[in-house]
Design an enzyme around this catalytic site. Structure first.
Site, short mmCIF file in Angstrom:
data_model
loop_
_atom_site.label_atom_id
_atom_site.label_comp_id
_atom_site.label_asym_id
_atom_site.label_seq_id
_atom_site.Cartn_x
_atom_site.Cartn_y
_atom_site.Cartn_z
N TYR A 31 0.78 -1.36 0.05
CA TYR A 31 0.01 0.08 -0.02
C TYR A 31 0.87 1.15 -0.04
O TYR A 31 0.63 2.14 0.67
CB TYR A 31 -0.91 -0.09 1.14
CG TYR A 31 -1.65 -1.06 1.34
CD1 TYR A 31 -2.33 -1.95 0.45
CD2 TYR A 31 -1.64 -1.97 2.79
CE1 TYR A 31 -3.07 -2.94 0.50
CE2 TYR A 31 -2.05 -3.21 2.94
CZ TYR A 31 -2.75 -3.85 1.84
OH TYR A 31 -3.53 -5.10 2.12
N HIS A 32 1.83 1.31 -0.94
CA HIS A 32 2.60 2.55 -1.24
C HIS A 32 2.42 3.04 -2.50
O HIS A 32 3.53 3.24 -3.16
CB HIS A 32 4.09 2.33 -0.71
CG HIS A 32 4.30 1.76 0.65
ND1 HIS A 32 5.35 0.91 1.18
CD2 HIS A 32 3.57 2.22 1.69
CE1 HIS A 32 5.24 0.81 2.25
NE2 HIS A 32 4.37 1.57 2.70
#
Length: 536
Positions: free
Chosen positions: A469-470
């Site tokens: 989740y970047h």
């Protein structure tokens, strides 16, 4: 309620909260901060261990799902993004990592002058209130963002660090200093064992300012453009749609998914693509939504009978019952965990100088069936590719009645990333093979003892790999034709009165977690805006 402001900031995440604080510090500047989500005051948000109840919860998470990934067996990958005051800092793991110095120097080499490590290090220090007496050359103590150690790290975290030494990875007590290389317990953004989000750090202390308006539950639909100038934002708030006017500027800080989505919905993007889905182009800007990069991640999970690990079991019931009392009385115990308490950085044989993989170590059992909570005990290592070469995009669905962002990571479209992650899994296994884990030794559930060759590991990753989740890069800054914003100002090219300031402006993904770098971007943007005001 006032409908006209000097600045409208869209998104109360890492960058947006910094911007709202800095701009509203001048009482003559009227600022409106828009957040699509609601309150962050839930105990689920405040107590670190509550993170397990936030992912996939539509009250706190947008619960995006990507399009089928052809190199990952056509699976659709979940993309969790924060939907509350504080944005994703209200649901993340609170890890404080900035990335390597080389990442920012590469940005400068790509034409983003003013963004080298020498330029951004003072900005990181200005934002930080380091509680650990770490090296003052790299850390600040006067900022708003509290940086601390976990209050009560699990004993397995120290096993993990000791095991790293057996695998040739030294202990690293400060991943934000001279080198990322090695393993250690992560620094976290917490206040005495409680989540310390961007909203808590930068906006809540400023809420009494009469010139700052915070609108939660307010969905930004489009930027209103007159001629070639942004003049406001069309929003849906409390069941009605209306336009909020910005006399000076609109700043999109909605993140790498939502900022390009809002631009595309507004007719700002690749003209041909917009026309094909029924959106009238306002400004042809081909780079909007392109250049999506994210950290693809593979997991090793071990089931162990040891109750020294975090877990849900009858034998662990006394510790679970004691946890709320320990937390309230001393901010200790199981509820203080952020689950990824330790980790670190290593180099595969494909690395070019800086580490190319990152570990997130979980001292609890990660379900081999994909559940958030699984009965029993164990531990896990997540391994991600730090500098992926695979590049995806954000586009819009063609259904005008319910337009959605289509998230296409294109993971493993460059085979280099797959090779790096296969090597990363092998290094992670070498850590777990250390005698340091003998006391809690268990059964490897995933990938499993029979998955040994490179081809077998790759097949496992195609079936199971996810993201940490970047997402970044979808409104990248630069000087080429695909650049969306000017690196000197973060203004959207060709549209006056409109900037983007969040992870979407990164030209390349940094080697690490993206919360702190996004705050830095918010500070850089506010400096650019305020310098302009002084000059004016």
């Amino acid at each position: 309620m006032t409908e006209t402001y000097d600045y409208i900031v869209v998104g109360s995440g890492s960058a947006g909260c910094v911007l709202a604080n800095r701009l509203s510090a001048d009482p003559a500047i009227r600022v409106c901060l828009i957040e699509g989500g609601g309150s962050d005051r839930s105990l689920r948000v405040k107590v670190p261990a509550g993170i397990l109840s936030l992912y996939g919860n539509p009250n706190f998470d947008y619960c995006y799902v990507g399009v089928p990934q052809p190199y990952l067996n056509n699976r659709r990958i979940p993309v969790n993004r924060g939907k509350a005051l504080g944005g994703s800092t209200s649901i993340n793991s609170m890890v404080y990592i900035r990335g390597a110095a080389a990442d920012y120097d590469e940005w400068a080499e790509l034409g983003c002058q003013g963004w080298s490590y020498a330029d951004v290090l003072p900005v990181f220090k200005r934002l930080e209130c380091n509680l650990l007496a770490q090296d003052r050359r790299f850390h600040g103590t006067e900022g708003e963002l509290l940086v601390d150690n976990p209050r009560d790290p699990n004993a397995l975290c120290h096993m993990f660090v000791a095991a790293g030494r057996d695998a040739g990875l030294p202990e690293n007590t400060d991943f934000n200093a001279e080198s990322q290389f090695g393993l250690g317990v992560y620094n976290v953004t917490q206040d005495r064992g409680q989540r310390f989000s961007a909203f808590t750090a930068f906006v809540r202390p400023a809420m009494s300012r009469p010139n700052l308006t915070v609108l939660s539950g307010c969905e930004a639909r489009t930027v209103v453009v007159s001629g070639k100038r942004a003049i406001g934002v069309r929003v849906r708030h409390q069941g009605t749609e209306r336009v909020l006017t910005a006399s000076r500027e609109v700043v999109l800080s909605a993140g790498a998914i939502n900022s390009p989505q809002i631009l595309l919905e507004s007719g700002i993007g690749p003209a041909g693509e917009l026309q094909r889905i029924g959106i009238e182009p306002v400004h042809d800007l081909p780079g909007v939504g392109k250049n999506l990069q994210d950290h693809v991640d593979g997991m090793i999970t071990v089931r162990s009978s040891s109750t020294r690990t975090l877990g849900l079991s009858v034998s662990n019931l006394p510790r679970m019952l004691a946890a709320p009392f320990q937390y309230v009385a001393r901010r200790k115990g199981m509820l203080t965990t952020n689950y990824v308490e330790a980790g670190g950085f290593a180099r595969t044989r494909y690395a070019e100088g800086v580490p190319d993989i990152q570990f997130h170590f979980v001292p609890g059992y990660r379900s081999h069936r994909g559940r958030l909570v699984e009965y029993g005990h164990g531990y896990a290592i997540h391994t991600c590719v730090l500098r992926p070469r695979s590049v995806g995009e954000i586009t819009l669905s063609s259904d005008a009645s319910k337009r959605q962002a289509l998230i296409d990571h294109r993971f493993f479209s460059d085979e280099h990333d797959a090779k790096v992650l296969v090597e990363g899994i092998k290094i992670a296994r070498s850590i777990l093979a250390s005698q340091a884990f003998d006391a809690v030794r268990g059964v490897e559930m995933l990938p499993g003892k029979d998955v040994r060759s490179d081809d077998e590991i790759l097949a496992y990753l195609r079936a199971e790999a996810l993201t940490v989740y970047h997402p970044v890069g979808t409104c990248k800054m630069g000087t080429g034709d695909m650049a969306v914003v000017d690196p000197r100002t973060l203004k959207v090219r060709g549209i006056d009165g409109l900037r983007v300031a969040d992870a979407s402006i990164m030209p390349k993904l940094i080697g690490g977690n993206t919360n702190a770098p996004s705050m830095m971007i918010g500070q850089m943007a506010s400096d650019m805006i305020l310098r302009r005001n002084v000059a004016a």
